[in-house]
Scaffold this motif. Structure first.
Motif, PDB file in Angstrom:
ATOM      1  N   TYR A  25       0.867  -1.185   0.000  1.00 39.82           N
ATOM      2  CA  TYR A  25       0.000   0.000   0.000  1.00 39.82           C
ATOM      3  C   TYR A  25       0.894   1.222   0.000  1.00 39.82           C
ATOM      4  O   TYR A  25       2.096   1.139   0.273  1.00 39.82           O
ATOM      5  CB  TYR A  25      -0.974  -0.033   1.173  1.00 39.82           C
ATOM      6  CG  TYR A  25      -0.384   0.341   2.510  1.00 39.82           C
ATOM      7  CD1 TYR A  25       0.343  -0.599   3.244  1.00 39.82           C
ATOM      8  CD2 TYR A  25      -0.558   1.608   3.040  1.00 39.82           C
ATOM      9  CE1 TYR A  25       0.888  -0.260   4.464  1.00 39.82           C
ATOM     10  CE2 TYR A  25      -0.031   1.940   4.268  1.00 39.82           C
ATOM     11  CZ  TYR A  25       0.697   1.019   4.974  1.00 39.82           C
ATOM     12  OH  TYR A  25       1.230   1.343   6.166  1.00 39.82           O
ATOM     13  N   SER A  26       0.305   2.382  -0.291  1.00 38.66           N
ATOM     14  CA  SER A  26       1.088   3.568  -0.656  1.00 38.66           C
ATOM     15  C   SER A  26       2.281   3.856   0.256  1.00 38.66           C
ATOM     16  O   SER A  26       3.404   4.056  -0.220  1.00 38.66           O
ATOM     17  CB  SER A  26       0.167   4.781  -0.738  1.00 38.66           C
ATOM     18  OG  SER A  26      -0.667   4.817   0.393  1.00 38.66           O
ATOM     19  N   VAL A  27       2.019   3.911   1.583  1.00 35.28           N
ATOM     20  CA  VAL A  27       3.097   4.297   2.481  1.00 35.28           C
ATOM     21  C   VAL A  27       4.227   3.267   2.463  1.00 35.28           C
ATOM     22  O   VAL A  27       5.405   3.627   2.404  1.00 35.28           O
ATOM     23  CB  VAL A  27       2.545   4.491   3.913  1.00 35.28           C
ATOM     24  CG1 VAL A  27       3.676   4.859   4.863  1.00 35.28           C
ATOM     25  CG2 VAL A  27       1.476   5.556   3.923  1.00 35.28           C
ATOM     26  N   LEU A  43       5.216  11.249  -1.039  1.00 35.25           N
ATOM     27  CA  LEU A  43       3.987  10.463  -0.998  1.00 35.25           C
ATOM     28  C   LEU A  43       3.050  10.837  -2.140  1.00 35.25           C
ATOM     29  O   LEU A  43       2.466   9.981  -2.806  1.00 35.25           O
ATOM     30  CB  LEU A  43       3.298  10.697   0.349  1.00 35.25           C
ATOM     31  CG  LEU A  43       2.096   9.815   0.632  1.00 35.25           C
ATOM     32  CD1 LEU A  43       2.506   8.355   0.690  1.00 35.25           C
ATOM     33  CD2 LEU A  43       1.436  10.216   1.937  1.00 35.25           C
ATOM     34  N   GLU A  69      -3.179   2.638  13.311  1.00 32.39           N
ATOM     35  CA  GLU A  69      -2.160   3.662  13.090  1.00 32.39           C
ATOM     36  C   GLU A  69      -2.596   4.721  12.088  1.00 32.39           C
ATOM     37  O   GLU A  69      -1.994   5.758  11.967  1.00 32.39           O
ATOM     38  CB  GLU A  69      -0.838   3.029  12.647  1.00 32.39           C
ATOM     39  CG  GLU A  69      -0.798   2.609  11.186  1.00 32.39           C
ATOM     40  CD  GLU A  69      -0.496   1.123  11.020  1.00 32.39           C
ATOM     41  OE1 GLU A  69       0.438   0.815  10.304  1.00 32.39           O
ATOM     42  OE2 GLU A  69      -1.204   0.287  11.620  1.00 32.39           O
ATOM     43  N   ARG A  70      -3.669   4.420  11.350  1.00 28.42           N
ATOM     44  CA  ARG A  70      -4.147   5.405  10.366  1.00 28.42           C
ATOM     45  C   ARG A  70      -5.421   6.087  10.843  1.00 28.42           C
ATOM     46  O   ARG A  70      -6.200   6.598  10.035  1.00 28.42           O
ATOM     47  CB  ARG A  70      -4.411   4.718   9.031  1.00 28.42           C
ATOM     48  CG  ARG A  70      -3.152   4.197   8.388  1.00 28.42           C
ATOM     49  CD  ARG A  70      -3.475   3.170   7.350  1.00 28.42           C
ATOM     50  NE  ARG A  70      -4.223   3.712   6.220  1.00 28.42           N
ATOM     51  CZ  ARG A  70      -3.638   4.231   5.153  1.00 28.42           C
ATOM     52  NH1 ARG A  70      -2.346   4.331   5.096  1.00 28.42           N
ATOM     53  NH2 ARG A  70      -4.356   4.666   4.160  1.00 28.42           N
ATOM     54  N   GLY A  71      -5.619   6.121  12.139  1.00 23.48           N
ATOM     55  CA  GLY A  71      -6.825   6.778  12.658  1.00 23.48           C
ATOM     56  C   GLY A  71      -8.064   6.052  12.210  1.00 23.48           C
ATOM     57  O   GLY A  71      -9.086   6.664  11.920  1.00 23.48           O
ATOM     58  N   GLY A  72      -7.991   4.743  12.107  1.00 23.87           N
ATOM     59  CA  GLY A  72      -9.179   3.950  11.781  1.00 23.87           C
ATOM     60  C   GLY A  72      -9.490   3.895  10.308  1.00 23.87           C
ATOM     61  O   GLY A  72     -10.500   3.337   9.903  1.00 23.87           O
ATOM     62  N   ARG A  73      -8.624   4.447   9.481  1.00 23.64           N
ATOM     63  CA  ARG A  73      -8.913   4.427   8.044  1.00 23.64           C
ATOM     64  C   ARG A  73      -8.303   3.183   7.390  1.00 23.64           C
ATOM     65  O   ARG A  73      -7.271   2.672   7.827  1.00 23.64           O
ATOM     66  CB  ARG A  73      -8.385   5.694   7.406  1.00 23.64           C
ATOM     67  CG  ARG A  73      -9.346   6.834   7.587  1.00 23.64           C
ATOM     68  CD  ARG A  73      -8.672   8.152   7.497  1.00 23.64           C
ATOM     69  NE  ARG A  73      -9.504   9.155   8.161  1.00 23.64           N
ATOM     70  CZ  ARG A  73      -9.450   9.394   9.464  1.00 23.64           C
ATOM     71  NH1 ARG A  73      -8.612   8.723  10.221  1.00 23.64           N
ATOM     72  NH2 ARG A  73     -10.231  10.298  10.011  1.00 23.64           N
ATOM     73  N   ARG A  74      -8.947   2.742   6.345  1.00 23.33           N
ATOM     74  CA  ARG A  74      -8.493   1.507   5.701  1.00 23.33           C
ATOM     75  C   ARG A  74      -7.350   1.789   4.740  1.00 23.33           C
ATOM     76  O   ARG A  74      -7.229   2.884   4.221  1.00 23.33           O
ATOM     77  CB  ARG A  74      -9.664   0.859   4.956  1.00 23.33           C
ATOM     78  CG  ARG A  74     -10.704   0.285   5.898  1.00 23.33           C
ATOM     79  CD  ARG A  74     -11.875  -0.247   5.145  1.00 23.33           C
ATOM     80  NE  ARG A  74     -12.640   0.831   4.503  1.00 23.33           N
ATOM     81  CZ  ARG A  74     -13.715   0.601   3.759  1.00 23.33           C
ATOM     82  NH1 ARG A  74     -14.113  -0.637   3.556  1.00 23.33           N
ATOM     83  NH2 ARG A  74     -14.368   1.598   3.225  1.00 23.33           N
ATOM     84  N   ARG A  76      -5.367   0.982   1.144  1.00 21.55           N
ATOM     85  CA  ARG A  76      -5.672   0.481  -0.195  1.00 21.55           C
ATOM     86  C   ARG A  76      -4.483  -0.348  -0.669  1.00 21.55           C
ATOM     87  O   ARG A  76      -3.382   0.159  -0.824  1.00 21.55           O
ATOM     88  CB  ARG A  76      -5.927   1.652  -1.142  1.00 21.55           C
ATOM     89  CG  ARG A  76      -6.263   1.235  -2.556  1.00 21.55           C
ATOM     90  CD  ARG A  76      -6.542   2.454  -3.423  1.00 21.55           C
ATOM     91  NE  ARG A  76      -7.738   3.158  -2.959  1.00 21.55           N
ATOM     92  CZ  ARG A  76      -8.988   2.826  -3.329  1.00 21.55           C
ATOM     93  NH1 ARG A  76      -9.177   1.808  -4.145  1.00 21.55           N
ATOM     94  NH2 ARG A  76     -10.012   3.497  -2.886  1.00 21.55           N
TER      95      ARG A  76
END
Lengths: 110, 873
Positions: A25-27, A43, A69-74, A76
């Motif tokens: 995933y991106s990061v 990024l 770690e992403r504040g609850g975001r999924r 991709r």
């Protein structure tokens, strides 16, 4: 849509995705490229390239599970499609072909 | 990690959400957060935040940004046709409600249209002058010792001259003087004309159109005359009359130019202009001391044009310098020069001694606020009824949403509906506007002189914009409420009465509406009572059955003998003016101490006046002779004067001498204090004198059963005697009533608005009544079946509404009381006390109407046969 040629950076990103397997995933892609090539990767640049790759049909993506770690975001996650694999192989073959054409003395460091 | 400081900047986050495509958003935001938290650890919170913000902006790229949803907009556009169709259907289906809405809006909109026209017209005043925004009027702020300073539109001649000569930034300045009037003679034919004096720069400052003659030289020489085209046609029957001579008295004036009659929207109006140099030269030759006095500021005006690129601040500084210089030579008074833009004259504050009329910002604000209140009330009706009715529309909204309508689309649908209603209303309102326009203009003679209320194309555009704005504003709340509905909720629940939490909002709107209505009614009542009170107030004299006739400059004795021949005329007296109307003349009065002076107001009268008007002479005697032009020696004063100088009892005052102006007068009588001014002003020193030059009218006591016939005889006698001047006669009491026409005007306007707002509020109430009866029909039927009586049912349903009215009354009564007691009537010397009577009547009236409106509907519901309502289930 642009042509289906793989740009240099696109190729690196595509290869990284392939290398990272399930964790692409991106990061993570960003980090991996930094680690391998040693160059600073933005990024936003990676994002733009991923977007372009999926436009060309070389990658597909799906959303993973929410993480803390992403504040609850999924995340991709990206994986290389068949077309992507073909493009990578083709590019490698082209290079190999060119490599084979080079007389060995020409690459001796002087 | 979750504490507040470690959260990325909210606004950047929101910005991201706003521009980012929904499909990319979550992932993108997640990445940014991950980076952010990582940066906190190795770079610190501040830097992390900065990087976050920078990244948000870096991501603003073509592929992340939401596509301008053209397709969406297009559907919206296509759907408009559908909106129109559904709107028309729904309007047609609910005829009563549509009628209430359209009618209510139309009535109040016609009032607003009037206001819009009025405002556009008032704003157009003086715009016809070239560079109107550079033209200013010099004003005087006059202060005597430590008294309250007063602002005047007039200024002294010396101020005008110094402005012309000394201030560099002034391109042109003109000195004007009012009251250039009289009879002008041509070929032995006399014409009464009115106008102004103005100096040679008049046409440099103003852009009045000169048709014939040289505008630069027209007013240079003494005895020059500029006349308007209308005047020229009237006198000479032709336009080019430059060079002709007119006789004013026995002085010849030469016509040097012909100008167009001043346009309607000019506050300066004239038929003739006399050259100011006529006066100036005469006075300067005579070396009259008063002419160039700093205090000679009551008749003269200075208007000036500021040169291009000059700021008014510099001009004001120069004016201040002149004021300081001049004031240093004065003992008791100080006068501050100021500048008022000519464009503000009509709409600005009312300034005393103005050359023309002005509307006054106060009047404009009051009228504006009143019309706003009226339209607000009608808007409330729409909101109220629409929200109430929206129960019916809820299903429609639900289905639209299921089919795929977005919130914005539902919103625009209902807004379109509201706008359609308001456009309908506009058409009706235009009719109403045409109807009330002449009524409004005839309210007050000043109105029709100031306003035409002509429709310009721009006004029509304003009208349409206004209607759309009203539609939008009125439809805002219902549209919001309806578009917020969730499809599932609406479609699942069979009874959706609970869907709307806005019941209290509706109640609040009704309360506001009735509070305003009550305010209007009470105000109308108070204004009317004050008017009646003022007119019928015992002023200390009685002018009943007395006809006053203006002399128009004729010799009083001649006119008197003329009317004495008519048998119905019992008695004739002479006077300078009608007292009690606000007109007054004053002079300085000194008693023994030459340093102690007071202003005495006076009127000159003959020996018949005091008995005829039933003044109470408490000491001494009446005049014995008719006024003379010289040898004036006697005065009859009022009690206040005696108190002012401690002259003692009225008897003691007889024979004392006072100095009025430069005349030594002996007090021969004392009258009881009476109201020589409008009763809202306190009584000060007053005296009756006998100066023939002052006499301007005759009072006729008439004994006749046929007043109209007598009037005709008087008119015939006058017309045989004086052909130039019109016969001016009026009842004495009419003069008095005119002095209080502000109250009357206020009463008329407020009554009209009260009527409008009552109709609107009651229509709204009617609508709510119908709605309540409709929705609670089943409940009523069941109660009835169970044995409730009709009266108890009515009580049940009416109670809620009457309760709202009660709250409105509780708010409106003290508010209106305060308004009148402390603001409007506060500075009036003689005024009615506002009691239960004034307040209660209006409230009672509203309650009755409200009760009748509601109960008529409820009664119908209560009377209905329960079986017919319940059987259908």
């Amino acid at each position: 849509m642009k042509g289906t040629n793989l740009g240099e950076f696109e190729e690196i990103v595509l290869l990284t995705i392939a290398a990272l397997m399930e964790e692409a995933y991106s990061v993570a892609i960003c980090d991996e490229i930094e680690k391998v090539t040693g160059r600073k990767v933005k990024l936003s640049v990676v994002h733009a390239v991923l977007n372009r790759l999926s436009d060309k049909g070389y990658v597909q993506s799906e959303l993973g599970a929410p993480t803390k770690e992403r504040g609850g975001r999924r995340k991709r996650f990206f994986y290389v499609t068949h077309a992507g694999k073909v493009a990578l192989t083709k590019s490698k073959e082209q290079r190999d072909q060119l490599w084979s054409l080079i007389p060995s003395f020409n690459l001796k460091f002087t | 990690m979750k504490n507040k400081k470690t959260i990325p900047p909210k606004w950047a986050d929101r910005f991201l959400e706003w521009y980012c495509k929904p499909s990319l958003f979550e992932d993108l935001q997640g990445d940014l957060y991950e980076h952010f938290y990582r940066h906190i650890e190795d770079k610190g919170i501040r830097k992390a935040k900065l990087i976050f913000v920078l990244n948000v902006f870096k991501f603003f790229k073509p592929y992340t940004v939401k596509k301008l949803n053209f397709l969406n907009k297009l559907t919206q556009f296509i759907m408009f046709k559908n909106y129109f169709k559904t709107s028309f259907r729904s309007i047609a289906r609910n005829k009563l409600f549509s009628f209430i809405n359209v009618f209510g809006l139309a009535v109040s909109m016609s009032v607003c249209l009037l206001m819009i026209t009025l405002l556009t017209e008032v704003k157009s005043y003086e715009k016809f002058h070239a560079d109107a925004s550079d033209i200013y009027r010099a004003t005087n702020l006059y202060q005597y010792l430590e008294e309250e300073p007063n602002l005047f539109a007039s200024t002294s001649i010396i101020a005008g001259k110094r402005i012309k000569e000394e201030i560099a930034g002034v391109e042109a300045a003109t000195i004007m003087r009012r009251n250039f009037a009289g009879d002008f003679e041509n070929d032995n034919q006399k014409f009464a004309l009115r106008g102004i004096w103005a100096d040679e720069s008049f046409f440099d400052v103003f852009s009045f159109e000169v048709i014939y003659g040289d505008k630069d030289q027209a007013l240079t020489n003494p005895k020059s005359l500029v006349i308007t085209d209308e005047t020229a046609l009237k006198i000479f029957n032709q336009l080019n009359v430059v060079g002709e001579t007119l006789l004013k008295g026995d002085e010849p004036y030469q016509v040097t130019a012909v100008v167009k009659t001043p346009p309607f929207n000019s506050h300066i109006k004239f038929e003739v202009i006399g050259s100011f140099s006529t006066l100036d030269q005469a006075q300067m030759q005579r070396n009259a001391t008063g002419w160039l006095s700093w205090q000679n500021m009551w008749m003269n005006y200075t208007y000036f044009k500021v040169a291009d690129g000059q700021s008014i601040k510099n001009i004001q500084a120069a004016l201040d310098k002149i004021s300081i210089d001049q004031n240093s030579r004065e003992k008791y008074t100080s006068i501050q020069l100021g500048a008022q833009p000519i464009l503000k004259i009509m709409t600005g504050p009312q300034i005393s001694n103005s050359l023309g009329m002005n509307m006054g910002s106060e009047t404009l604000w009051i009228l504006g606020i009143l019309s706003f209140v009226v339209i607000l009330s009608a808007g409330f009706n729409y909101t109220n009824l629409s929200i109430a009715r929206s129960l019916r529309r809820a299903k429609e909204v639900g289905i639209r949403k299921v089919v795929g309508a977005k919130r914005g689309q539902i919103f625009s649908q209902f807004t379109v509906e509201a706008c359609i209603i308001s456009i309908f209303s506009l058409i009706l309102a235009y009719g109403g506007f045409l109807l009330i326009k002449p009524l409004f203009l005839s309210l007050n003679p000043e109105m029709s002189r100031m306003l035409q209320l002509k429709l310009e194309p721009i006004t029509i555009i304003y009208f349409v914009l206004f209607a759309i704005l009203v539609g939008f504003a009125a439809g805002l709340l219902p549209s919001l409420v309806l578009s917020k509905l969730k499809a599932i909720q609406v479609l699942k629940t069979t009874s959706n009465t609970k869907l709307f939490s806005s019941v209290s909002l509706r109640k609040a709107l009704i309360v506001i509406q009735f509070t305003l209505t009550l305010g209007f009614i009470i105000s109308a009542n108070v204004a009317y009572n004050q008017f009646k009170y003022s007119v019928n107030f015992d002023k200390g004299f009685n002018g009943e059955n007395i006809i006053t006739i203006g002399l128009a400059g004729n010799d009083p004795e001649q006119v008197k003998t003329l009317f004495e021949r008519i048998p119905e005329v019992e008695q004739i007296s002479m006077a300078a003016m009608v007292l009690g109307t606000g007109e007054r003349w004053g002079d300085d009065l000194k008693y023994k101490d030459p340093l102690d002076s007071t202003t005495i107001y006076y009127s000159s009268v003959d020996q018949n006046y005091i008995p005829m008007l039933k003044h109470n002479l408490i000491a001494g005697s009446n005049f014995l002779r008719t006024p003379t032009s010289d040898n004036e020696s006697e005065i009859i004063v009022n009690e206040t004067l005696l108190k002012r100088f401690n002259i003692g009892t009225p008897q003691e005052a007889i024979g004392e001498q006072v100095l009025v102006g430069s005349n030594k007068l002996t007090i021969i009588g004392v009258v009881e204090d009476f109201h020589y001014a409008p009763i809202n002003e306190p009584i000060e020193s007053f005296g009756f004198r006998q100066n023939l030059e002052d006499i301007q009218l005759l009072n006729l006591k008439v004994n006749s059963t046929n007043l109209v016939g007598t009037m005709d005889k008087l008119r015939a006698a006058w017309e045989g005697f004086d052909e130039v001047h019109p016969f001016e006669s009026r009842f004495h009491s009419e003069h008095i009533a005119r002095a209080y026409d502000t109250y009357e005007l206020m009463f008329t306007i407020v009554t009209f608005l009260a009527f409008v707002s009552i109709s609107i509020a009651c229509l709204g109430l009617l609508g709510m009544g119908v709605y309540t009866a409709e929705t609670r029909m089943k409940e009523i039927s069941i109660r009835k079946v169970l044995g409730a009586s009709e009266s108890s049912l009515i009580q049940l349903l009416v109670k809620g509404f009457m309760y709202l009215l009660l709250i409105a009354a509780v708010i409106a009564i003290p508010a209106t009381y305060y308004l009148f007691d402390s603001i409007i009537l506060a500075d009036q010397a003689n005024r009615i006390s506002i009691g239960l009577n004034e307040m209660g009547l209006g409230v009672l009236f509203i309650f009755c109407i409200g009760f009748l409106t509601i109960s008529s509907q409820v009664w119908k519901a209560a009377k209905a046969n329960p079986s017919s309502t319940l059987r259908s289930e």
